[in-house]
Design an enzyme around this catalytic site. Structure first.
Site, PDB file in Angstrom:
ATOM      1  CB  SER A   1      -0.871   0.007   1.259  1.00 24.46           C
ATOM      2  OG  SER A   1      -1.642  -1.167   1.313  1.00 24.46           O
TER       3      SER A   1
ATOM      4  CB  SER B   1       3.148  -0.682  11.235  1.00 26.54           C
ATOM      5  OG  SER B   1       2.752   0.332  12.128  1.00 26.54           O
ATOM      6  CE  LYS B   2       4.229   1.019   4.187  1.00 27.55           C
ATOM      7  NZ  LYS B   2       3.325   0.891   3.067  1.00 27.55           N
ATOM      8  CD  GLN B   3      -0.172   2.238   9.387  1.00 27.03           C
ATOM      9  OE1 GLN B   3       0.396   1.167   9.538  1.00 27.03           O
ATOM     10  NE2 GLN B   3      -0.453   2.741   8.203  1.00 27.03           N
TER      11      GLN B   3
END
Ligand code: GLU
Length: 314
Positions: free
Chosen positions: A12, A248-250
């Site tokens: 994504s 995570s990217k988050q």
């Protein structure tokens, strides 16, 4: 199996690759190479609010820098709306999808009235308010989202086997509920898009991070509802931060430093249980290591005297 194998990496574009997504990319590439198959890259850019302009280009160049080159031109899910529209129409026609007018707040209120306050992975188990047999939208407002009717799925208890995690089981109706196929903001949901595209691209083996394993039963239900052949599944270990939480990217996980792609790939390979001992004076370290890992992936016992069991990772 050989020949017919088709795998994919499906990032994504919400930011550059992070350490965890590089593990998934390397694992899916190795598995395709080890099976003499083809490896595809699919940009999953359907969650428009979360997509970062240009991140797709960055990811593709990061993969190239690591020598992970797709065998076919990359595809973008943003160009595939017509196929998702068609799949949703088929589910609606089969009574397996219905419109839902509930806001998150309304869902929380219904659940709270039933004494259920806990959200599962931050997602609420939808209480079925807008199910057609319960009066549908109740003439309230225009539909907001489209949901999959797990009650029409026959047996929504899904048993499946993962190549690494073994036998798994999930009661989708009870544990997840009627999940969203098209969101209230018009965006296609990951579950529908991934199933439609894996079938469209003839994917035989899904290799991705273990954080996505929980989605697999939903995807199997959709494959059954749409009459699509299920792929094999392999969920790879997650990269954990110093605090034991998954990166995570988050949560702002640092992007791997791809000025040294061999070092970045060696970190990813370690997570997969592959050897990373010093290679000595090899001319093309990238080619050397990717070839060594591919051989080890085919035969995880290479050089260890252990019996062959499948991918090297535990
Ligand atoms: N696009 C998803 C992600 O980046 C992965 C989808 C998949 O591999 O099935 O988390």
């Amino acid at each position: 199996m050989t020949g017919g194998y088709r795998g994919r990496f499906a990032p994504s574009p919400t930011g550059p690759l992070h350490a965890g997504s590089l593990v998934a990319a390397l694992a899916s590439w190795l598995d395709a190479r080890a099976h003499g198959g083809r490896w595809l890259v699919r940009v999953e850019d359907i969650d428009r609010p979360r997509c970062v302009p240009g991140a797709d280009t960055v990811i593709l160049s990061q993969l190239e820098r690591c020598g992970l080159l797709p065998d076919e031109p990359p595809s973008w899910q943003s160009a595939r709306s017509a196929a998702y529209e068609d799949a949703l129409a088929r589910l609606i026609a089969g009574g397996q999808s219905y419109p839902c007018a509930c806001s998150r707040r309304e869902i929380e209120d219904v659940l709270a009235a039933r004494g259920i306050a806990r959200a599962r992975h931050g997602e609420l188990v939808y209480p079925g308010t807008c199910r057609p047999e319960r009066g549908g939208l109740h003439g309230r407002r225009s539909a907001r989202a489209w949901r999959f009717h797990t009650g029409r799925a026959g047996d929504a208890v899904v048993a499946w086997t993962d190549r690494r995690l073994g036998d798994r089981r999930q009661d989708v109706a009870a544990e997840v509920g009627d999940f969203v196929l098209r969101r209230a903001d018009g965006c296609w949901a990951y579950q529908l898009a991934v199933v439609v595209d894996d079938a469209w691209q003839g994917i035989t083996d899904v290799v991705r991070g273990e954080d996505l394993a929980d989605n697999t039963p939903r995807q199997i239900l959709l494959q059954q509802a749409l009459g699509l052949a299920p792929p094999r599944w392999l969920h790879t270990p997650l990269v954990l931060g110093a605090d034991g939480q998954k990166l995570s990217k988050q949560n702002g996980a640092a992007a791997p430093d791809l000025r040294d792609p061999v070092a970045a790939l060696q970190s990813a390979a370690t997570v997969l249980g592959l050897p990373v001992a010093a290679a000595g004076n090899v001319g093309d370290a990238l080619a050397f290591w990717t070839a060594a890992w591919r051989d080890r992936w085919v035969d995880p016992t290479a050089g260890t005297g252990r019996p062959t069991t499948g991918p090297a990772m535990a």
